[in-house]
Design an enzyme around this catalytic site. Structure first.
Site, mmCIF file in Angstrom:
data_model
loop_
_atom_site.group_PDB
_atom_site.id
_atom_site.type_symbol
_atom_site.label_atom_id
_atom_site.label_comp_id
_atom_site.label_asym_id
_atom_site.label_seq_id
_atom_site.Cartn_x
_atom_site.Cartn_y
_atom_site.Cartn_z
ATOM 1 N N LYS A 48 6.554 0.177 -8.084
ATOM 2 C CA LYS A 48 5.570 0.058 -6.884
ATOM 3 C C LYS A 48 5.561 1.791 -6.566
ATOM 4 O O LYS A 48 4.765 2.390 -6.232
ATOM 5 C CB LYS A 48 5.902 -0.661 -5.595
ATOM 6 C CG LYS A 48 5.355 -2.150 -6.026
ATOM 7 C CD LYS A 48 5.894 -3.155 -5.064
ATOM 8 C CE LYS A 48 5.725 -4.548 -5.379
ATOM 9 N NZ LYS A 48 6.402 -5.606 -4.740
ATOM 10 N N GLN A 95 9.710 -6.306 0.560
ATOM 11 C CA GLN A 95 9.891 -7.044 -0.731
ATOM 12 C C GLN A 95 10.464 -8.313 -0.269
ATOM 13 O O GLN A 95 11.721 -8.294 0.256
ATOM 14 C CB GLN A 95 10.803 -5.947 -1.699
ATOM 15 C CG GLN A 95 10.938 -6.582 -3.081
ATOM 16 C CD GLN A 95 9.485 -6.683 -3.788
ATOM 17 O OE1 GLN A 95 8.692 -5.783 -3.872
ATOM 18 N NE2 GLN A 95 9.349 -7.875 -4.362
ATOM 19 N N ASP A 137 0.091 -6.503 2.010
ATOM 20 C CA ASP A 137 0.621 -7.348 0.996
ATOM 21 C C ASP A 137 -0.625 -8.851 1.624
ATOM 22 O O ASP A 137 -0.633 -9.741 0.948
ATOM 23 C CB ASP A 137 1.854 -8.103 1.214
ATOM 24 C CG ASP A 137 2.546 -7.914 0.110
ATOM 25 O OD1 ASP A 137 1.948 -7.597 -0.914
ATOM 26 O OD2 ASP A 137 3.858 -7.785 0.073
#
Ligand code: NAP
Length: 297
Positions: free
Chosen positions: A54, A98, A121
């Site tokens: 990422k 994460q 997200d």
């Protein structure tokens, strides 16, 4: 019949290129780069690989990447404090924590601490609520990537029968919402669904997000169906192999003979997730800077 392959890798590369170009324009207009902060707690090897890729993709798309790596024994309070600091940081447009987090941390509490307008997200309940009620917000990256592949392939989805297998908050449920918004007739199947093959056989669109290797068989599919395989499963190594093969939730070889189009694993949905994350971050950056994002982003 042999299905067309939906090339998610190529589609994602084009999206990343477009994001990179728009990010350069954003920098000129805003006087700063768009920025994504990624927080990793602990040393889970798979999460480390995701966070590294990422970060690399963010930099390659002309955006700033801020990585925060915290030890496994970080307290929930310390993690929430970091999220609050990132919420207030003007250089940060998107925040991604994460998952999975270590067992002593309540992931929902941490996600709830993220400013919904930096929740790229799309996991915050405010964004889940926005999606459920049809208002603008951040949509989880994997289902939004699936939707881009589907509309690219099929155009208008109005009236099509869609079956989503799986009802997780990060894939199945938002996927079903997106399909419903696009006027498909949507069924969500799960582990308690009776006669799953018969349910799937009705579908013009099948999205499999289960986590069971090659569960969806060719004789479950209607002729010509469009199949999106979200699953990523590693088989046990065969003789002579160091690592087992990666396969999806769909029996690719069998399904290819019956479907109209299908995503491969790897190279289908997987590459879309990071590309959409970058896209969401750039959308967040425009809103944060009071600028309009291009409508085709
Ligand atoms: P998850 O949270 O474990 O959810 C799995 C879903 O599948 C659940 O709703 C479960 O039903 C359902 N299910 C399990 N066994 C079933 C069966 N025999 N028949 C019908 N439904 C069944 O998984 P997830 O996070 O949604 O991920 C799903 C898959 O996608 C995994 O392989 C994951 O690795 C992959 N994934 C890929 C990406 C990507 O970037 N490509 C991103 C995210 C996830 P119940 O609710 O009844 O238990």
């Amino acid at each position: 019949m042999s299905a067309d392959i939906i090339d998610g890798k190529a589609f994602a590369a084009k999206l990343r290129e477009r994001v990179g170009a728009v990010a350069a324009d954003f920098q000129t207009a805003a006087g700063r780069k768009a920025g994504l902060a990624v927080v990793l707690v602990g040393d889970d090897p798979a999460s480390q690989v995701y966070v590294r890729s990422k970060g690399k993709a963010t930099l390659a798309a002309n955006m700033d990447s801020f990585e925060h790596r915290l030890p496994d024994d970080t307290s929930q309070a310390a993690l929430v404090a970091l999220v609050e600091k990132l919420n207030a940081d003007e250089a940060v447009d998107g925040i991604l924590v994460q998952l999975p987090l270590p067992g002593h941390i309540d992931a929902q509490a941490v996600i709830a601490a993220i400013d919904p307008d930096k929740d790229v997200d799309g996991f915050h309940v405010i964004n889940a609520g926005r999606l459920a009620t049809g208002s603008t917000g951040f949509v989880p990256c994997t289902p939004l990537g699936c939707m881009m592949l589907l509309t690219d392939r099929l155009g208008d989805l109005s009236g099509l029968e869609a079956v989503v297998i799986g009802r997780s908050n990060i894939v199945g449920k938002p996927m079903a919402q997106l399909l419903l918004d696009a006027n498909a007739t949507v069924t969500i199947a799960h582990s308690r669904t009776k006669d799953l093959p018969a349910v799937v056989r009705r579908a013009d669109i099948v999205v499999a997000a289960v986590g069971r290797a090659e569960m969806v068989r060719d004789d479950w599919l209607k002729d010509g169906a469009t199949v999106i395989d979200v699953g990523i499963n590693r088989l046990a190594p065969a003789a002579g192999e160091e690592k087992g093969r990666l396969v999806g939730d769909v029996d690719f070889a069998g399904a290819s003979a019956r479907a109209g189009a299908i995503t491969p694993v790897p190279g289908g949905v997987g590459p879309m997730t990071i590309a959409v994350l970058l896209r969401n971050t750039l959308v967040a950056a425009h809103a944060h800077a009071g600028l309009d994002a291009p409508t085709d982003l």
